[in-house]
Design a protein around this motif. Structure first.
Motif, PDB file in Angstrom:
ATOM      1  N   THR B  89       0.764  -1.286  -0.051  1.00 21.17           N
ATOM      2  CA  THR B  89      -0.070  -0.034  -0.047  1.00 21.17           C
ATOM      3  C   THR B  89       0.907   1.335   0.059  1.00 21.17           C
ATOM      4  O   THR B  89       0.700   2.131  -0.897  1.00 21.17           O
ATOM      5  N   VAL B  90       1.824   1.388   0.811  1.00 24.38           N
ATOM      6  CA  VAL B  90       2.650   2.289   0.973  1.00 24.38           C
ATOM      7  C   VAL B  90       3.701   2.629  -0.262  1.00 24.38           C
ATOM      8  O   VAL B  90       3.650   3.820  -0.718  1.00 24.38           O
ATOM      9  N   LEU B  91       4.037   1.520  -0.852  1.00 25.06           N
ATOM     10  CA  LEU B  91       4.717   1.650  -2.312  1.00 25.06           C
ATOM     11  C   LEU B  91       3.731   2.051  -3.104  1.00 25.06           C
ATOM     12  O   LEU B  91       4.098   3.089  -4.245  1.00 25.06           O
ATOM     13  N   LEU B  92       2.702   1.723  -3.306  1.00 28.29           N
ATOM     14  CA  LEU B  92       1.609   2.177  -4.204  1.00 28.29           C
ATOM     15  C   LEU B  92       1.377   3.674  -4.172  1.00 28.29           C
ATOM     16  O   LEU B  92       1.035   4.384  -4.797  1.00 28.29           O
ATOM     17  N   LEU B  93       1.230   4.198  -2.827  1.00 27.83           N
ATOM     18  CA  LEU B  93       0.994   5.687  -2.555  1.00 27.83           C
ATOM     19  C   LEU B  93       2.187   6.458  -3.033  1.00 27.83           C
ATOM     20  O   LEU B  93       1.978   7.680  -3.821  1.00 27.83           O
ATOM     21  N   ALA B  94       3.409   5.991  -2.868  1.00 26.58           N
ATOM     22  CA  ALA B  94       4.427   6.638  -3.172  1.00 26.58           C
ATOM     23  C   ALA B  94       4.648   6.901  -4.672  1.00 26.58           C
ATOM     24  O   ALA B  94       4.923   7.802  -5.165  1.00 26.58           O
ATOM     25  N   ALA B  95       4.354   5.839  -5.502  1.00 27.27           N
ATOM     26  CA  ALA B  95       4.435   5.663  -6.853  1.00 27.27           C
ATOM     27  C   ALA B  95       3.320   6.638  -7.199  1.00 27.27           C
ATOM     28  O   ALA B  95       3.546   7.561  -8.294  1.00 27.27           O
ATOM     29  N   PHE B  96       1.977   6.625  -6.452  1.00 23.68           N
ATOM     30  CA  PHE B  96       0.964   7.672  -6.854  1.00 23.68           C
ATOM     31  C   PHE B  96       1.372   9.231  -6.697  1.00 23.68           C
ATOM     32  O   PHE B  96       1.256   9.944  -7.991  1.00 23.68           O
ATOM     33  N   ALA B  97       2.042   9.352  -5.778  1.00 25.56           N
ATOM     34  CA  ALA B  97       2.571  10.753  -5.359  1.00 25.56           C
ATOM     35  C   ALA B  97       3.608  11.206  -6.303  1.00 25.56           C
ATOM     36  O   ALA B  97       3.802  12.323  -6.857  1.00 25.56           O
TER      37      ALA B  97
END
Lengths: 180, 141
Positions: B89-97
């Motif tokens: 989840t955190v990695l996906l959020l970072a990628a989105f950011a």
């Protein structure tokens, strides 16, 4: 490997066969429950190696015979340790012989007692073959698989066992009839 | 027809019917002398299974003995791997950011902005690493 719950179901399915075969093989009702329990515990422990190449009943009969053989050894040791064994042997015969022979009727219980004693005088393999064939209605092939013997040997043991059992029964009945 | 043959016939028919309750003295004497009748008697008796009563609760006792010998394996339930879920989840959020910062912003990020993005990236990777480490510990217990 079955779970204990699944194995309980297997126990329920086979328990009557195990009890009746053991009762006849060991010629005694003493420790019967312990022996039956030992049979099932050995079956459970062996089930990890059971690949279904033989029927479960064949596997179970093998274990029953092994447990019965161990019990015969234990009984023999116990008998040899018992100092009064000669005194105790045949007390029932002696007690029965006090009755007037001419009027005596052989009851089913007495006949069963003759059979039990006559069976106990056979060799283990003769007794096993006779019980598997007549009581358990196993085929020659099944007996050969259970005892790991050739078919011809099974037939020979069966023939010899029948003959010996008949002779021993007749001897016992004769002894029972003859006044002492 | 002699007595022996009469007894033979009567006995054998009784045995065929399965009646082996008792024998008279004459029948007893006959059985001692007649091999055919004696053999049939022994076979009939062997076929008759011994009457054995199975103790109540025997199967349950075997089961409890087994459970005592081998500890019953715990029932395996599906449990979410929280560490893994947090990390992804955190990695996906970072990628989105990252995507938002690179393409949606009115200006391309300046050096200062890039530094803050790199800091944010490091931070998210650390959180993801901690999440993974925790996840491995929870799964192995």
């Amino acid at each position: 490997m079955p779970t204990p719950a699944e194995f309980e179901e297997i126990v329920r399915q086979h328990q009557s066969m195990v009890f009746r075969t053991l009762a006849r093989l060991v010629c005694s009702r003493e420790h019967l429950e312990d022996l039956a329990q030992e049979v099932f515990l050995r079956l459970y422990r062996a089930m990890g190696n059971f690949r279904g190449d033989a029927e479960l009943s064949t596997y179970l009969y093998r274990i029953i015979l092994n447990v019965a053989r161990d019990e015969w050894k234990r009984q023999r040791r116990e008998q040899s340790n018992r100092s009064l064994s000669d005194e105790e042997a045949g007390w029932e015969d002696r007690l029965a012989s006090h009755l007037p022979n001419a009027e005596r009727v052989a009851s089913g219980r007495e006949l069963r007692d003759h059979l039990k004693r006559a069976l106990a005088e056979l060799t283990p393999v003769e007794r096993e073959v006779l019980i598997l064939f007549h009581q358990e209605e196993c085929t020659y092939q099944q007996i050969a698989a259970i005892l790991n013997l050739p078919l011809g040997t099974v037939r020979t043991h069966l023939h010899r066992g029948r003959q010996k059992l008949r002779e021993k029964m007749q001897e016992r009945m004769d002894l029972w009839m003859t006044p002492k | 027809m002699d007595d022996s043959k009469i007894i033979c016939g009567a006995l054998q028919s009784r045995m065929e019917e399965g009646v082996i309750s008792e024998f008279t003295p004459a029948e007893n004497e006959h059985l001692i002398l007649c091999d055919a009748c004696a053999e049939q008697l022994t076979e009939r008796m062997l076929q008759e299974p011994p009457v054995v009563s199975i103790p109540a609760g025997f199967a349950a006792r075997v089961r409890s003995q087994l459970s005592a010998e081998h500890k019953e394996p715990a029932i395996r339930r599906w449990a979410p791997d929280f560490g893994f879920v947090i990390a992804v989840t955190v990695l996906l959020l970072a990628a989105f950011a990252w995507i938002v910062l690179l393409f949606a912003a009115p200006q391309r990020p300046a050096l200062g902005g890039l530094t803050s993005v790199l800091a944010l990236c490091t931070f998210t990777c650390e959180i993801a690493g901690i999440g993974l480490w925790l996840g491995v510990r929870v799964s192995s217990e």
